[in-house]
Design an enzyme around this catalytic site. Structure first.
Site, PDB file in Angstrom:
ATOM      1  N   GLU A  49       0.818  -1.210   0.000  1.00 40.87           N
ATOM      2  CA  GLU A  49       0.000   0.000   0.000  1.00 40.87           C
ATOM      3  C   GLU A  49       0.855   1.264   0.000  1.00 40.87           C
ATOM      4  O   GLU A  49       1.797   1.386   0.779  1.00 40.87           O
ATOM      5  CB  GLU A  49      -0.932   0.014   1.213  1.00 40.87           C
ATOM      6  CG  GLU A  49      -1.886   1.207   1.211  1.00 40.87           C
ATOM      7  CD  GLU A  49      -2.756   1.281   2.448  1.00 40.87           C
ATOM      8  OE1 GLU A  49      -3.800   1.945   2.386  1.00 40.87           O
ATOM      9  OE2 GLU A  49      -2.402   0.668   3.478  1.00 40.87           O
ATOM     10  N   LYS A 121     -10.011   2.387  -2.561  1.00 43.81           N
ATOM     11  CA  LYS A 121     -10.209   1.864  -1.216  1.00 43.81           C
ATOM     12  C   LYS A 121     -11.557   2.301  -0.647  1.00 43.81           C
ATOM     13  O   LYS A 121     -11.875   3.486  -0.610  1.00 43.81           O
ATOM     14  CB  LYS A 121      -9.073   2.354  -0.318  1.00 43.81           C
ATOM     15  CG  LYS A 121      -9.053   1.767   1.077  1.00 43.81           C
ATOM     16  CD  LYS A 121      -7.765   2.208   1.790  1.00 43.81           C
ATOM     17  CE  LYS A 121      -7.664   1.651   3.190  1.00 43.81           C
ATOM     18  NZ  LYS A 121      -6.380   2.031   3.829  1.00 43.81           N
ATOM     19  N   CYS A 158      -5.768  -2.735   2.403  1.00 46.46           N
ATOM     20  CA  CYS A 158      -5.495  -2.564   3.830  1.00 46.46           C
ATOM     21  C   CYS A 158      -6.736  -2.646   4.721  1.00 46.46           C
ATOM     22  O   CYS A 158      -7.203  -3.740   4.999  1.00 46.46           O
ATOM     23  CB  CYS A 158      -4.724  -1.277   4.070  1.00 46.46           C
ATOM     24  SG  CYS A 158      -3.815  -1.289   5.649  1.00 46.46           S
TER      25      CYS A 158
END
Length: 299
Positions: A49, A121, A158
């Site tokens: 990430e 995300k 994540c």
């Protein structure tokens, strides 16, 4: 058996963006050249990430938005790198979409350098040392696997890794593999016991996604200590421990807390075999799950 030969590059921030990009470029090209000489060439490389920059979300600083000004340049850089290495490349970039509108975006490049797809995300954290809500607008592309020449990639990022709903939807939409670029670590003052609990939880939740969906999974994390440049926090010890798991959650490859490269041939046919003996998708009670879209079911 249908196998996907992939690599995951776990590294620290190299002190500057230029040095970090040079490091990534060297590793990608070296891996590609090394494995092109073998009988099974490398097909995919996954990066961690926000790999090009320090983890800037440890504090809220409007100056950090300047890091996203080079988004288009980075897209060009990684497009050329994917083409040069003839590899499908999973990247994680700080996307400036418009003035005042930014995303934490995974961009997947085909082996010819073209963009296969993006994932923005969806789950954005805001807790001590991880103030991402200040920087990132939640994604608006949904949970959609990215079609590539090596399969349908269920790319999540994540904080998404803690949500079984995200992995499930990727599976229901036909993902062949789950891939999580991530940046997670300890606060230095955490006790050894707390550090171990956090690491165990991180590994367990993602292996559970493999098991519940009968999908292989790649979790690729940062490593090394990064200070909080504002001086307000302790900094973060990114714990590394990237791993690749199979369709029953079994560990196929794993690293520790140093810079490392995982290379693994991941069987993709196992998904069908496992789903025949563990038909979780068949037995889902979709008629009884309406409450899952509620924020809370009591009070």
């Amino acid at each position: 058996m249908n196998k996907l030969k992939l690599a995951a590059i776990q590294h620290s921030f190299q002190g500057s963006k230029d040095a970090t990009l040079a490091y990534i470029e060297h590793e990608v090209v070296a891996l590609s050249q090394q494995h092109s000489k073998t009988g099974v060439p490398l097909q995919l490389i996954a990066l961690q990430e926000l790999h090009s920059n320090p983890y800037f979300c440890q504090s809220e600083d409007v100056a950090m938005f300047d890091l996203a000004e080079s988004y288009e340049e980075e897209v060009e850089f990684f497009s050329a790198l994917a083409k040069r290495a003839h590899i499908v490349l999973v990247t994680s970039l700080f996307e400036k979409r418009a003035k005042g509108l930014y995303h934490n975006t995974a961009v997947v490049f085909e082996s010819d350098g073209s963009i296969a797809g993006k994932y923005r995300k969806m789950h954005i954290p805001d807790d001590p040392s991880f103030y991402e809500k200040f920087y990132f607008t939640p994604g608006d592309l949904g949970f959609c696997p990215i079609e590539t020449s090596v399969g349908r990639l269920g790319v999540l990022v994540c904080w998404d890794q803690w949500y079984p709903e995200a992995a499930r939807i990727m599976a229901l939409k036909g993902a062949d593999i789950l891939i999580y670029p991530t940046a997670i670590g300890y606060t230095p003052s955490d006790s050894p016991q707390e550090k171990q609990r956090q690491l165990d939880a991180w590994r367990t939740i993602q292996r559970a996604h493999s098991i519940a969906n009968a999908l292989p999974l790649v979790a690729i994390n940062r490593v090394g200590f990064e200070p909080d440049n504002s001086g307000a926090g302790e900094g973060i010890e990114f714990w590394g421990h990237s791993f690749i798991s199979g369709a029953q959650g079994e560990i196929l490859a794993e690293s520790k807390d140093t810079q490392d490269v995982l290379v693994c041939e991941v069987p993709l046919d196992t998904t069908q075999d496992v789903r025949r003996i563990w038909p979780f998708l068949r037995d889902r009670r979709i008629d009884a799950y309406g409450e899952i879209i509620q924020r809370f079911c009591l009070g």
